[in-house]
Write a protein that holds these residues in place. Structure first.
Motif, PDB file in Angstrom:
ATOM      1  N   PRO A  44       0.804  -1.229   0.000  1.00  0.00           N
ATOM      2  CA  PRO A  44       0.000   0.000   0.000  1.00  0.00           C
ATOM      3  C   PRO A  44       0.835   1.277   0.000  1.00  0.00           C
ATOM      4  O   PRO A  44       0.438   2.279  -0.586  1.00  0.00           O
ATOM      5  N   SER A  45       2.011   1.214   0.664  1.00  0.00           N
ATOM      6  CA  SER A  45       2.828   2.435   0.706  1.00  0.00           C
ATOM      7  C   SER A  45       3.363   2.788  -0.682  1.00  0.00           C
ATOM      8  O   SER A  45       3.603   3.962  -0.984  1.00  0.00           O
ATOM      9  N   TYR A  46       3.545   1.787  -1.548  1.00  0.00           N
ATOM     10  CA  TYR A  46       3.980   2.053  -2.925  1.00  0.00           C
ATOM     11  C   TYR A  46       2.810   2.553  -3.762  1.00  0.00           C
ATOM     12  O   TYR A  46       2.949   3.484  -4.551  1.00  0.00           O
ATOM     13  N   ARG A  47       1.653   1.895  -3.583  1.00  0.00           N
ATOM     14  CA  ARG A  47       0.458   2.328  -4.334  1.00  0.00           C
ATOM     15  C   ARG A  47       0.144   3.779  -4.012  1.00  0.00           C
ATOM     16  O   ARG A  47      -0.214   4.564  -4.878  1.00  0.00           O
ATOM     17  N   GLU A  48       0.304   4.105  -2.724  1.00  0.00           N
ATOM     18  CA  GLU A  48      -0.038   5.450  -2.277  1.00  0.00           C
ATOM     19  C   GLU A  48       0.821   6.505  -2.976  1.00  0.00           C
ATOM     20  O   GLU A  48       0.302   7.466  -3.546  1.00  0.00           O
ATOM     21  N   VAL A  49       2.138   6.302  -2.960  1.00  0.00           N
ATOM     22  CA  VAL A  49       3.001   7.334  -3.577  1.00  0.00           C
ATOM     23  C   VAL A  49       2.840   7.357  -5.092  1.00  0.00           C
ATOM     24  O   VAL A  49       2.927   8.416  -5.711  1.00  0.00           O
ATOM     25  N   LEU A  50       2.573   6.195  -5.685  1.00  0.00           N
ATOM     26  CA  LEU A  50       2.374   6.169  -7.141  1.00  0.00           C
ATOM     27  C   LEU A  50       1.146   6.986  -7.527  1.00  0.00           C
ATOM     28  O   LEU A  50       1.180   7.750  -8.496  1.00  0.00           O
ATOM     29  N   THR A  51       0.090   6.849  -6.747  1.00  0.00           N
ATOM     30  CA  THR A  51      -1.114   7.601  -7.099  1.00  0.00           C
ATOM     31  C   THR A  51      -0.928   9.098  -6.856  1.00  0.00           C
ATOM     32  O   THR A  51      -1.395   9.927  -7.638  1.00  0.00           O
ATOM     33  N   LEU A  52      -0.225   9.437  -5.788  1.00  0.00           N
ATOM     34  CA  LEU A  52      -0.006  10.863  -5.518  1.00  0.00           C
ATOM     35  C   LEU A  52       0.879  11.504  -6.597  1.00  0.00           C
ATOM     36  O   LEU A  52       0.677  12.640  -6.987  1.00  0.00           O
ATOM     37  N   ARG A  53       1.850  10.714  -7.084  1.00  0.00           N
ATOM     38  CA  ARG A  53       2.766  11.261  -8.097  1.00  0.00           C
ATOM     39  C   ARG A  53       2.147  11.225  -9.502  1.00  0.00           C
ATOM     40  O   ARG A  53       2.202  12.226 -10.219  1.00  0.00           O
ATOM     41  N   PHE A  54       1.569  10.094  -9.870  1.00  0.00           N
ATOM     42  CA  PHE A  54       1.176   9.939 -11.276  1.00  0.00           C
ATOM     43  C   PHE A  54      -0.311  10.175 -11.549  1.00  0.00           C
ATOM     44  O   PHE A  54      -0.687  10.364 -12.691  1.00  0.00           O
ATOM     45  N   HIS A  55      -1.131  10.161 -10.522  1.00  0.00           N
ATOM     46  CA  HIS A  55      -2.520  10.575 -10.725  1.00  0.00           C
ATOM     47  C   HIS A  55      -2.689  12.033 -10.325  1.00  0.00           C
ATOM     48  O   HIS A  55      -3.326  12.804 -11.020  1.00  0.00           O
ATOM     49  N   GLU A  56      -2.138  12.367  -9.164  1.00  0.00           N
ATOM     50  CA  GLU A  56      -2.336  13.717  -8.637  1.00  0.00           C
ATOM     51  C   GLU A  56      -1.300  14.718  -9.130  1.00  0.00           C
ATOM     52  O   GLU A  56      -1.442  15.915  -8.891  1.00  0.00           O
ATOM     53  N   ASP A  57      -0.240  14.202  -9.747  1.00  0.00           N
ATOM     54  CA  ASP A  57       0.864  15.057 -10.210  1.00  0.00           C
ATOM     55  C   ASP A  57       1.427  15.932  -9.094  1.00  0.00           C
ATOM     56  O   ASP A  57       1.762  17.095  -9.309  1.00  0.00           O
ATOM     57  N   MET A  58       1.513  15.372  -7.917  1.00  0.00           N
ATOM     58  CA  MET A  58       2.056  16.138  -6.786  1.00  0.00           C
ATOM     59  C   MET A  58       3.574  16.194  -6.865  1.00  0.00           C
ATOM     60  O   MET A  58       4.213  15.256  -7.366  1.00  0.00           O
ATOM     61  N   GLN A  59       4.133  17.261  -6.330  1.00  0.00           N
ATOM     62  CA  GLN A  59       5.588  17.367  -6.215  1.00  0.00           C
ATOM     63  C   GLN A  59       6.053  16.388  -5.126  1.00  0.00           C
ATOM     64  O   GLN A  59       5.285  16.068  -4.219  1.00  0.00           O
ATOM     65  N   LEU A  60       7.320  15.998  -5.224  1.00  0.00           N
ATOM     66  CA  LEU A  60       7.831  15.018  -4.251  1.00  0.00           C
ATOM     67  C   LEU A  60       7.736  15.558  -2.811  1.00  0.00           C
ATOM     68  O   LEU A  60       7.429  14.814  -1.876  1.00  0.00           O
ATOM     69  N   GLU A  61       7.986  16.854  -2.659  1.00  0.00           N
ATOM     70  CA  GLU A  61       7.924  17.465  -1.314  1.00  0.00           C
ATOM     71  C   GLU A  61       6.499  17.407  -0.756  1.00  0.00           C
ATOM     72  O   GLU A  61       6.297  17.189   0.435  1.00  0.00           O
ATOM     73  N   GLU A  62       5.532  17.607  -1.639  1.00  0.00           N
ATOM     74  CA  GLU A  62       4.126  17.547  -1.192  1.00  0.00           C
ATOM     75  C   GLU A  62       3.760  16.120  -0.793  1.00  0.00           C
ATOM     76  O   GLU A  62       3.045  15.904   0.192  1.00  0.00           O
ATOM     77  N   ILE A  63       4.268  15.159  -1.554  1.00  0.00           N
ATOM     78  CA  ILE A  63       3.988  13.753  -1.221  1.00  0.00           C
ATOM     79  C   ILE A  63       4.588  13.433   0.153  1.00  0.00           C
ATOM     80  O   ILE A  63       3.945  12.804   0.991  1.00  0.00           O
ATOM     81  N   ALA A  64       5.811  13.920   0.364  1.00  0.00           N
ATOM     82  CA  ALA A  64       6.482  13.674   1.653  1.00  0.00           C
ATOM     83  C   ALA A  64       5.644  14.237   2.801  1.00  0.00           C
ATOM     84  O   ALA A  64       5.557  13.644   3.877  1.00  0.00           O
ATOM     85  N   GLN A  65       5.013  15.390   2.538  1.00  0.00           N
ATOM     86  CA  GLN A  65       4.160  16.017   3.554  1.00  0.00           C
ATOM     87  C   GLN A  65       2.916  15.158   3.821  1.00  0.00           C
ATOM     88  O   GLN A  65       2.558  14.938   4.969  1.00  0.00           O
ATOM     89  N   VAL A  66       2.309  14.669   2.763  1.00  0.00           N
ATOM     90  CA  VAL A  66       1.090  13.859   2.928  1.00  0.00           C
ATOM     91  C   VAL A  66       1.409  12.562   3.669  1.00  0.00           C
ATOM     92  O   VAL A  66       0.711  12.200   4.613  1.00  0.00           O
ATOM     93  N   VAL A  67       2.475  11.883   3.249  1.00  0.00           N
ATOM     94  CA  VAL A  67       2.755  10.572   3.850  1.00  0.00           C
ATOM     95  C   VAL A  67       3.617  10.691   5.107  1.00  0.00           C
ATOM     96  O   VAL A  67       3.955   9.686   5.722  1.00  0.00           O
ATOM     97  N   ASP A  68       3.958  11.933   5.446  1.00  0.00           N
ATOM     98  CA  ASP A  68       4.690  12.194   6.685  1.00  0.00           C
ATOM     99  C   ASP A  68       5.994  11.381   6.747  1.00  0.00           C
ATOM    100  O   ASP A  68       6.277  10.712   7.744  1.00  0.00           O
ATOM    101  N   SER A  69       6.718  11.406   5.652  1.00  0.00           N
ATOM    102  CA  SER A  69       7.973  10.642   5.561  1.00  0.00           C
ATOM    103  C   SER A  69       9.051  11.511   4.916  1.00  0.00           C
ATOM    104  O   SER A  69       8.718  12.456   4.193  1.00  0.00           O
ATOM    105  N   PRO A  70      10.331  11.146   5.135  1.00  0.00           N
ATOM    106  CA  PRO A  70      11.392  11.918   4.482  1.00  0.00           C
ATOM    107  C   PRO A  70      11.330  11.786   2.956  1.00  0.00           C
ATOM    108  O   PRO A  70      10.819  10.780   2.440  1.00  0.00           O
ATOM    109  N   LEU A  71      11.881  12.784   2.294  1.00  0.00           N
ATOM    110  CA  LEU A  71      11.885  12.813   0.829  1.00  0.00           C
ATOM    111  C   LEU A  71      12.569  11.571   0.250  1.00  0.00           C
ATOM    112  O   LEU A  71      12.119  11.003  -0.757  1.00  0.00           O
TER     113      LEU A  71
END
Lengths: 191, 157
Positions: free
Chosen positions: A141-168
């Motif tokens: 799930p942690s991979y699915r989550e970042v894939l959707t945030l990056r490739f569906h939501e087109d979020m920046q990596l920093e924004e993804i880090a903020q959402v998932v509360d993890s280091p870049l």
């Protein structure tokens, strides 16, 4: 002030007032994206639907905490993520330490995987949907989550880090591994 | 091309999607892909995987939106009503405190008079005065605590 900041300001003011018209508008605006994120995160359609409703109720309750300098979707997905983790914690009680740091790693709070290909098959439509369902069900799930945030939501990596509360660095490594796994699965399906 | 160049090209193919490439990296990758069939295949597979991911549309029930909007409206009304009730409670607490402060000398004299009249020890009538003085605040605090507890129970359900 640019238009995005102006819009964020209006959202912040509306949320403080608990303006029902604004909430209706936000639900309509983000319905599909939020549901897709929750589905990818949980791998379970019913759970995603329950969490969808709870997320908006939480947005309403915590609306006064939203700051105009935040991107609304980043804040929305963070709320949804926390709710998903709380939901699982209530359903499958385990020690908080184990959830925070599973098996001696320093990984942050994560969801356990209980997705199955059938759960995604019910959720995705079309011929490509069947292929992607099988591939997604095999990703953590942690991979699915970042894939959707990056490739569906087109979020920046920093924004993804903020959402998932993890280091870049963690976000990047999950994206690379997730992409490699997805490619492998889809390659086999299309061959 | 050396083995290292292929490895680097494969890394750049993924990096292009995940982090993006610098202009030099992009030129380098394009030059390599023009001549390397193996890496071209990998680039196509990567693009295909992402296109498939992006094109997968989850089924979405619009009734969920209507249901959520209805719930949100009800909750919004509840929050606004609760806020109004809490405001009224805080105003009455403040008024009660002001009245308590203003009436404290009179109340003190009253308890002192009763103490002398019924020959009650000073400790007893002073305790009586203290209890009478804090009673409104204790009741208000109990009401607030009760309201918060019932709200927490409702949200848990």
């Amino acid at each position: 002030m640019n238009s995005a900041e102006q819009e964020a300001g209006e959202v912040a003011r509306g949320l403080r007032r608990r303006d029902p018209t604004l909430i209706d508008y936000l639900i309509e605006q983000y319905q599909y994206r939020l549901f897709r994120y929750l589905l990818m995160l949980t791998g379970n359609r019913e759970e995603a639907e329950d969490l969808f409703q709870e997320t908006w109720i939480r947005v309403l309750e915590k609306g006064h905490q939203y700051k105009r300098r935040w991107k609304f979707e980043t804040w929305l997905f963070s709320i949804a993520r926390h709710l998903a983790i709380d939901f699982r914690r209530r359903r499958q009680p385990q020690s908080l330490d184990a959830m925070l740091q599973p098996a001696g790693t320093n990984r942050p709070l994560e969801l356990e995987d209980n997705a199955s290909p059938s759960a995604f098959e019910q959720a995705f439509q079309g011929e490509e949907g069947a292929s992607v369902s099988t591939a997604l069900a095999h990703l953590p799930p942690s991979y699915r989550e970042v894939l959707t945030l990056r490739f569906h939501e087109d979020m920046q990596l920093e924004e993804i880090a903020q959402v998932v509360d993890s280091p870049l660095s963690t976000v990047k490594s999950r994206l690379y591994r997730g992409l490699a796994m997805l490619r492998e699965w889809l390659k086999d399906i299309y061959v | 091309m050396s083995e290292d160049m292929h490895e680097r090209a494969l890394r750049l193919i993924d990096k292009m999607q995940v982090e993006g490439l610098t202009a030099e990296e992009r030129d380098e990758l394009e030059a390599h892909l023009e001549t390397c069939v193996h890496c071209q295949k990998r680039a196509r597979e990567t693009e295909l995987a992402l296109r498939t991911l992006r094109s997968a549309l989850p089924r979405f029930d619009v009734r969920l939106v209507l249901k959520t909007q209805m719930r949100a409206r009800l909750r919004a009304r509840e929050i606004v009503e609760n806020a109004g009730r809490m405001r009224a409670l805080w105003v009455s607490c403040a008024l009660s405190w002001v009245l308590g402060v203003v009436s404290a000398p009179l109340l003190w004299q009253g308890f002192e008079w009763i103490g002398h009249r019924w020959a009650v020890s000073r400790a007893v009538w002073v305790t009586g005065f203290a209890l009478a003085w804090v009673a409104p605040a204790v009741v208000a605090a109990a009401v607030i605590a009760w309201q918060q507890a019932s709200r927490a129970m409702t949200s848990d359900e």
